[in-house]
Scaffold this active site. Sequence first.
Site, PDB file in Angstrom:
ATOM      1  N   TYR A   1      17.873  29.062   9.479  1.00 18.01           N
ATOM      2  CA  TYR A   1      16.701  29.839   9.872  1.00 18.01           C
ATOM      3  C   TYR A   1      16.524  29.829  11.385  1.00 18.01           C
ATOM      4  O   TYR A   1      16.574  28.784  12.027  1.00 18.01           O
ATOM      5  CB  TYR A   1      15.437  29.266   9.217  1.00 18.01           C
ATOM      6  CG  TYR A   1      15.343  29.527   7.736  1.00 18.01           C
ATOM      7  CD1 TYR A   1      15.203  30.816   7.247  1.00 18.01           C
ATOM      8  CD2 TYR A   1      15.387  28.477   6.824  1.00 18.01           C
ATOM      9  CE1 TYR A   1      15.113  31.060   5.885  1.00 18.01           C
ATOM     10  CE2 TYR A   1      15.296  28.706   5.458  1.00 18.01           C
ATOM     11  CZ  TYR A   1      15.159  29.999   5.002  1.00 18.01           C
ATOM     12  OH  TYR A   1      15.074  30.236   3.654  1.00 18.01           O
TER      13      TYR A   1
ATOM     14  N   LYS B   1       0.846  -1.198   0.000  1.00 17.37           N
ATOM     15  CA  LYS B   1       0.000   0.000   0.000  1.00 17.37           C
ATOM     16  C   LYS B   1       0.882   1.250   0.000  1.00 17.37           C
ATOM     17  O   LYS B   1       2.087   1.178   0.234  1.00 17.37           O
ATOM     18  CB  LYS B   1      -0.920  -0.004   1.221  1.00 17.37           C
ATOM     19  CG  LYS B   1      -0.198   0.053   2.559  1.00 17.37           C
ATOM     20  CD  LYS B   1      -1.189   0.008   3.715  1.00 17.37           C
ATOM     21  CE  LYS B   1      -0.460   0.088   5.061  1.00 17.37           C
ATOM     22  NZ  LYS B   1      -1.410   0.118   6.198  1.00 17.37           N
TER      23      LYS B   1
END
Length: 356
Positions: A253, A35
């Site tokens: 950042y 899946k």
Amino acid sequence: MTRPIQASLDLQALKQNLSIVRQAAPHARVWSVVKANAYGHGIERIWSALGATDGFALLNLEEAITLRERGWKGPILMLEGFFHAQDLEMYDQHRLTTCVHSNWQLKALQNARLKAPLDIYLKVNSGMNRLGFQPDRVLTVWQQLRAMANVGEMTLMSHFAEAEHPDGISGAMARIEQAAEGLECRRSLSNSAATLWHPEAHFDWVRPGIILYGASPSGQWRDIANTGLRPVMTLSSEIIGVQTLKAGERVGYGGRYTARDEQRIGIVAAGYADGYPRHAPTGTPVLVDGVRTMTVGTVSMDMLAVDLTPCPQAGIGTPVELWGKEIKIDDVAAAAGTVGYELMCALALRVPVVTV
């Protein structure tokens, strides 16, 4: 030249992992769970390496059709069953085994015009409380299905919520036994964790998923380190920049990492737009030129920074393993507060994939 990041898939590892599943559950047949596009690995890339399986289990009709078009003639189990009554025409055409978990599906099966009966997996809710009939309803529903001309072979299935724990299936097994009372039926209960650690739940078919791809169902690599399972996916890149920080200088950042002393860092061509977890903190393991080191600072969209202190020889073009054979995906996921399943499935389309 293309950007250096890539994912490589070791198909021999995939074959070995399937073999280990068979050793763990020698008396059961195997549904190989593919899946979510084979947990991010790509069904079209890997299905043939699992050709020794007894069947494939997945969710999407499109993926099932892909397997048929590629030549798979064996069983395919649709783990969530059909989503609309009209889907049964395609289930019939492609000979798919369907899970049945809800009342409306009974009526749809009864009314469908099929060329031949479909095999059915009747799902019992054993405590997960997602899909499935309550144990005290299973006998009635089983009898309803058994009376339908559209129904072929039937199997009782369930899914464990806590099979990674030593006593995690006892309550679920009791509910399944209640559901199966009065029935002589095949059973499919075991997910990856139960396949490895609960042989009493193997029965007729096991349904391994994450262990086929070489990661742990518990989220802890140490729990499978001695099984012989091998990671299939390696995510790698290269250093594309080097900075020498002075004491007190910050990285990335928000400046979330501050150098205590003079320190070399490498900038790696990999970021959260590639599927690397943005929330991976400073200290997440990474391999640079074969040496284990760590990330520093905030992961950016396209880049991340690593500490080069343990590997002073590293420079532009030095190879970096983000996860794979040496840096286990479970360890990266644990550092980022998630699981290996999510990282595999989150591999971005822009990352080139090769098979080896």
